[in-house]
Each structure stands twice: as C-alpha cells, then as structure tokens.
Motif scaffolding. Sequence first.
Motif, mmCIF file in Angstrom:
data_model
loop_
_atom_site.group_PDB
_atom_site.id
_atom_site.type_symbol
_atom_site.label_atom_id
_atom_site.label_comp_id
_atom_site.label_asym_id
_atom_site.label_seq_id
_atom_site.Cartn_x
_atom_site.Cartn_y
_atom_site.Cartn_z
ATOM 1 N N PRO A 12 0.835 -1.205 0.000
ATOM 2 C CA PRO A 12 0.000 0.000 0.000
ATOM 3 C C PRO A 12 0.872 1.258 0.000
ATOM 4 O O PRO A 12 2.095 1.178 0.167
ATOM 5 N N PRO A 13 0.276 2.444 -0.184
ATOM 6 C CA PRO A 13 1.040 3.696 -0.092
ATOM 7 C C PRO A 13 1.728 3.825 1.269
ATOM 8 O O PRO A 13 1.295 3.233 2.270
ATOM 9 N N TYR A 40 -0.459 5.087 -7.302
ATOM 10 C CA TYR A 40 -0.187 3.653 -7.339
ATOM 11 C C TYR A 40 -1.167 2.975 -8.286
ATOM 12 O O TYR A 40 -2.366 3.283 -8.271
ATOM 13 N N LEU A 41 -0.669 2.041 -9.089
ATOM 14 C CA LEU A 41 -1.502 1.265 -9.991
ATOM 15 C C LEU A 41 -1.424 -0.204 -9.585
ATOM 16 O O LEU A 41 -0.331 -0.782 -9.523
ATOM 17 N N TYR A 42 -2.593 -0.816 -9.318
ATOM 18 C CA TYR A 42 -2.656 -2.206 -8.869
ATOM 19 C C TYR A 42 -3.467 -3.064 -9.833
ATOM 20 O O TYR A 42 -4.423 -2.586 -10.462
ATOM 21 N N ASP A 43 -3.073 -4.324 -9.902
ATOM 22 C CA ASP A 43 -3.964 -5.372 -10.365
ATOM 23 C C ASP A 43 -4.431 -6.067 -9.096
ATOM 24 O O ASP A 43 -3.648 -6.751 -8.429
ATOM 25 N N THR A 44 -5.682 -5.880 -8.752
ATOM 26 C CA THR A 44 -6.156 -6.313 -7.429
ATOM 27 C C THR A 44 -6.310 -7.829 -7.309
ATOM 28 O O THR A 44 -6.488 -8.339 -6.210
ATOM 29 N N GLY A 53 -3.075 -9.300 -4.588
ATOM 30 C CA GLY A 53 -2.944 -8.218 -5.551
ATOM 31 C C GLY A 53 -1.500 -7.951 -5.918
ATOM 32 O O GLY A 53 -0.570 -8.420 -5.262
ATOM 33 N N THR A 54 -1.308 -7.189 -6.984
ATOM 34 C CA THR A 54 0.035 -6.867 -7.458
ATOM 35 C C THR A 54 0.156 -5.371 -7.710
ATOM 36 O O THR A 54 -0.712 -4.782 -8.372
ATOM 37 N N LEU A 55 1.192 -4.754 -7.172
ATOM 38 C CA LEU A 55 1.496 -3.360 -7.489
ATOM 39 C C LEU A 55 2.176 -3.337 -8.850
ATOM 40 O O LEU A 55 3.305 -3.826 -9.006
ATOM 41 N N LEU A 56 1.500 -2.779 -9.863
ATOM 42 C CA LEU A 56 2.031 -2.777 -11.222
ATOM 43 C C LEU A 56 3.033 -1.658 -11.456
ATOM 44 O O LEU A 56 4.018 -1.835 -12.170
#
Length: 355
Positions: A12-13, A40-44, A53-56
Amino acid sequence: MAPASQYELAQPPSDSVTAVAYAPQSPTRLLASSWDKHVYLYDTHNGSEDAQGTLLNTFQHRAPVLDVCFGATDNVAYSACLDWQVYRIDLETGEKTSVVKHGAPVRCVVHSPQHSLLISASWDQSLQIHNTREPSTPNITIPLPGKPHALAASPSKLVVAMTARLVHIFDLTSLPSLFGSPNPAEVKPWQQRESSLKFLTRAVSCMPNDAGYATSSIEGRVAVEWFEDSAESQARKYAFKCHRQAAPADENGGGGDIVYPVNSLVFHPVYGTFASAGGDGTVALWDAEAKRRMKQYQKFPDNVAALAFSADGKYLAIGVCPGFETGVEDYSGEGKTKIFIRELGDGEAKGKGAK
C-alpha cells in the motif's frame, strides 16, 4: 448465493491515501493517490500465495497527490496535485504531462466519458475544463464563489460543493460548446443551491441514473437530493445522521454522541445504492430510495478515507489510514495505510426496490 470476501492489498502507499479509483473497463485495475507524492496502480487480483494483488507501477509527483481518476481508457489517468497542476499519466509508458495549471493546490479531478471532458477544482476558487478529445484546445476557466471541497459528475451534470455551504450544479452537455468562446468566465451554473447540511461538505457523489446526488459533512451527516427543481422533487430530499458512536456516560449520567466526518460517498453503478465511509473506521451501505441502512461492515483498523466501486459493481475498494481529527502534530500514515478489496456477495448491494 456467492459469499462476500475481503482482503488487504500488498504494497500500500507509505502515507495517507487520498483517493481510490477503478478503471472504466477492467474490474481489477485500481488507482490510489497518496500524500506520499505518488499514484499507485494495482492489479487487485493477480497476486501470489503470500500477497494479495500486485502493485504494477508507481508514478512520482513533486508534491502530495490529492485526487486521481481514470480517463477514457484503462491506460490513462489524471492526478490532482498540491503543486497546483493536473497531470495526465500514460499508465503504459509512465509518461506524465501537465494538462492544467491552477493558481493554488488542486483539490479534485473528475473525467466525464460522455463528453470527453476533464474537470478540475482548485483552492484558487476556480474550475478548469480540459478537452481530452482535442487536448491542444485552450482550457476553460470558470470562477467559483467559494473554495471547492468536493466534486462529482453524473452523465449530464457536474456538482461542486464549496465553503459557506455553497453547491453549484453545471450542465455538462453545454460545456463542450464553450471551447473557443470569447468569454467563458461568464458561464453560469445550471442551479445554485445551499447545502442541506449545516457544516462543511466533505464528499459528494452522483447517482448513476442521473437523477440526483448525495453529500456528506464533517459532522456525521449525509443528505440525498434530486436534480429536478420541481416542488415535488425537492420535497423528496432528506438528510440523516451516521458514523457516530455513543459517548461514555459522564458524571451526570449523560453521554451523547461522538461525531465523525463522513469522508467518502460512492454510488453502486448497477443498483444505485451507495456506500459511506467515516472517521469512525466503518463503511455502511445505504438504500437511497428506501431511506434505510442495508449493511454496516466490521470496523476497520483506522479512519476510512476513500471508497470506489468497480465498474461492474462486484468489488469495493476501501482506503484506510489515520484520520487528521486526532490532532496529532507528528501525523504520519506510514505503516498504517491499508487498501482493502471487498468482493460483494450476490445481491449484497441490491436495494429493496431493485429488480
């Protein structure tokens, strides 16, 4: 009936979350903006056994980011920044371009896919309208009578909530014709209203059926109103108390309520019900037509700052971080900021009269 489930996103941030936003097409692509100067851009849903999830990618800014939204596609985002600018972010290449420059920090940004407009609201007491279809067209600036604190768009309307309980509603269908106009500063709102709430507006959200909107205040209240200006329609508007806790009894036996700000409101895109988030660490689901609370989720570990439903209505993103109402001087959300993803059960957000 599919059961509901909930999990916490990995990575997370590092400071307080200011907004979360789902992509217009993909129900698992999520943006989050933060005081840590990043988006932040995620694939949840593309995680591992150890992390959900993945932080893209992350996109660094020069100052804290106060709001974020997607553009017309899943690969374009817009960020509202404390450095007085709005940026267009290409989520594939990472390229970041300034598209709007205000005279003070930018508080809110929304994209209208129906009209190809990006609208930003700044503490310089103005709106700027950016033509996303023809970005080289000069932006339109509309002066406001107060400092804006919340902004939301429906398919045809734009609602701006300001200080002094001012609410202006603009007709989005008329704004594209103003590009190239010799004097767009004289644009008048479609309606001017006074907030139904007695204290500062904290959030606003529009009904997906284009019929009205809801606002919330710092004083634990929500108001629901309709756009139509007839006496019958205005008689339907109402307000209610929420996100409050009973205070411990004092020496005289009295207690009262501990009142928390209602930080975020978001309408469900399919059923038209809405969720509210408060400084009390709770999220509640409401049926606007039936005027009743449908559900209150378990208490989260901190203040709930931001909410977003996915475009298909199956997921609810919940941004959690310490609240500023504690008054601490060395405030930091580092290590305490979390983003939860709730997969809604079948009919969980379905109102009483929904088909």
